[in-house]
Enzyme design. Sequence first.
Site, PDB file in Angstrom:
ATOM      1  CE  LYS A   1       8.927 -18.968 -59.462  1.00 43.41           C
ATOM      2  NZ  LYS A   1       9.295 -18.386 -60.701  1.00 43.41           N
TER       3      LYS A   1
ATOM      4  CE  LYS B   1       9.455 -26.085 -67.300  1.00 39.85           C
ATOM      5  NZ  LYS B   1       8.153 -25.507 -67.458  1.00 39.85           N
TER       6      LYS B   1
ATOM      7  CE  LYS C   1      20.653 -21.937 -72.195  1.00 37.03           C
ATOM      8  NZ  LYS C   1      19.857 -22.450 -73.263  1.00 37.03           N
TER       9      LYS C   1
HETATM   10  P1  ADP Z   1       9.448 -23.107 -64.679  1.00 37.79           P
HETATM   11  O1  ADP Z   1      10.094 -22.161 -63.692  1.00 37.79           O
HETATM   12  O2  ADP Z   1       9.019 -24.371 -64.015  1.00 37.79           O
HETATM   13  O3  ADP Z   1      10.297 -23.340 -65.918  1.00 37.79           O
HETATM   14  P2  ADP Z   1       7.956 -21.323 -66.343  1.00 37.79           P
HETATM   15  O4  ADP Z   1       9.046 -20.310 -66.228  1.00 37.79           O
HETATM   16  O5  ADP Z   1       7.735 -22.031 -67.641  1.00 37.79           O
HETATM   17  O6  ADP Z   1       8.122 -22.413 -65.166  1.00 37.79           O
HETATM   18  O7  ADP Z   1       6.606 -20.628 -65.873  1.00 37.79           O
HETATM   19  C1  ADP Z   1       5.408 -20.564 -66.584  1.00 37.79           C
HETATM   20  C2  ADP Z   1       4.453 -19.695 -65.792  1.00 37.79           C
HETATM   21  O8  ADP Z   1       4.204 -20.262 -64.487  1.00 37.79           O
HETATM   22  C3  ADP Z   1       5.010 -18.288 -65.544  1.00 37.79           C
HETATM   23  O9  ADP Z   1       3.952 -17.351 -65.689  1.00 37.79           O
HETATM   24  C4  ADP Z   1       5.480 -18.307 -64.111  1.00 37.79           C
HETATM   25  O10 ADP Z   1       5.395 -17.056 -63.512  1.00 37.79           O
HETATM   26  C5  ADP Z   1       4.520 -19.318 -63.466  1.00 37.79           C
HETATM   27  N1  ADP Z   1       5.222 -20.026 -62.365  1.00 37.79           N
HETATM   28  C6  ADP Z   1       6.210 -20.931 -62.506  1.00 37.79           C
HETATM   29  N2  ADP Z   1       6.631 -21.393 -61.300  1.00 37.79           N
HETATM   30  C7  ADP Z   1       5.878 -20.769 -60.366  1.00 37.79           C
HETATM   31  C8  ADP Z   1       5.824 -20.818 -58.928  1.00 37.79           C
HETATM   32  N3  ADP Z   1       6.611 -21.615 -58.235  1.00 37.79           N
HETATM   33  N4  ADP Z   1       4.920 -20.029 -58.297  1.00 37.79           N
HETATM   34  C9  ADP Z   1       4.113 -19.226 -59.018  1.00 37.79           C
HETATM   35  N5  ADP Z   1       4.114 -19.123 -60.359  1.00 37.79           N
HETATM   36  C10 ADP Z   1       4.977 -19.889 -61.046  1.00 37.79           C
END
Ligand code: ADP
Length: 320
Positions: free
Chosen positions: A189, A192, A110
């Site tokens: 990938k 969000k 950040k």
């Molecule tokens: P985001 O990247 O959408 O903010 P988070 O970081 O909150 O998602 O991820 C929550 C969980 O979901 C974590 O354990 C992360 O490893 C898994 N995760 C998020 N995006 C993916 C993806 N594209 N493929 C596999 N696992 C994912």
Amino acid sequence: MRVLSGIQPTGRFHWGNYFGAIRQYIDLQHGNESYYFIANLHALTTVRDPKVLAQYTLDAALDLLALGLNPEHAVLFVQSDVPEVSELCWLLMTGTPMGLLNRCHAYKDKVAKGLPADAGLFTYPVLMSADILAYDADVVPVGEDQLQHIEVCRDIAASFNHHFGETFVMPKGKILEAAAKVPGTDGEKMSKSYNNTLEIFDDPKAQKKKIMSITTDSRQMHEPKEPDGDHLYQLFSLFATDAEREELAATYRRGGFGYGDVKKQIAAAAEKYFAEPRARRAELAANPKKVEAILADGASRARAKALQVLTRAKKACGLS
Ligand code: ADP
Ligand code: TRP
């Protein structure tokens, strides 16, 4: 073995969250004592609208329950319903070197992007350590990006144990299957933060539209294509049986197909795959008292455990 993990309510859960994390949490609830929580205190470092945070928290509970998290097998609760964890966080904070937190990527990234970083984000790994240590967790299943935070937790626990005597159980991180890296609508990938998500419980019509707009290369319809590494093929594979996957792989290698057909297949397969959870979610959403009761029961079970550990830790450092 006691398993614990948390997921932040920072938006609606998407396919990446499901295949990369939630599905594996659900599998781990069998045969283990398990604790899963909705990390709303962590989400507060990014979601600053009270109505939105409350809504995402409720949505997260509905999604997890609809997808198969079973309160008879796992303790499901909301992080802020266990104030013992925040108290334990302070105890841990007093023994956490600044240098340890300075190295943590959530904060470093950040700052590197020039975004404002606050003390909540800086000390985020300490709260995460309290989350883990408060329940004597043995195993913490997390995505690869969170592994550094588990190491911080182990460092903090080891230093507390060294200074005040054996107090905390040393947890181990368990990397969730990396094979399940789900691509988003732009082929990168799914996340969000990239605005490329396909949400688990989006309205099917709206979702189909998003699926039809997934970015593809400029291959002509008649050209064959190697399926491995193709994001449409990867997305279809999430929902397909082995036979269906083989069939699509053969079509790719033969050529003479259009990406539009593959997208339609993805939309149909996803709708079918999540049909039952969708119906369960609608039932739960119509019965908020039931959801409240599940979360209240989860919180009271979680608090009972966290209080034991907090009492042990307070005694150890002379606060009792
Ligand atoms: P985001 O990247 O959408 O903010 P988070 O970081 O909150 O998602 O991820 C929550 C969980 O979901 C974590 O354990 C992360 O490893 C898994 N995760 C998020 N995006 C993916 C993806 N594209 N493929 C596999 N696992 C994912
Ligand atoms: N920081 C984790 C994430 O962003 C969520 C989380 C908070 C967590 N506390 C935890 C995960 C404790 C495992 C254990 O994904």
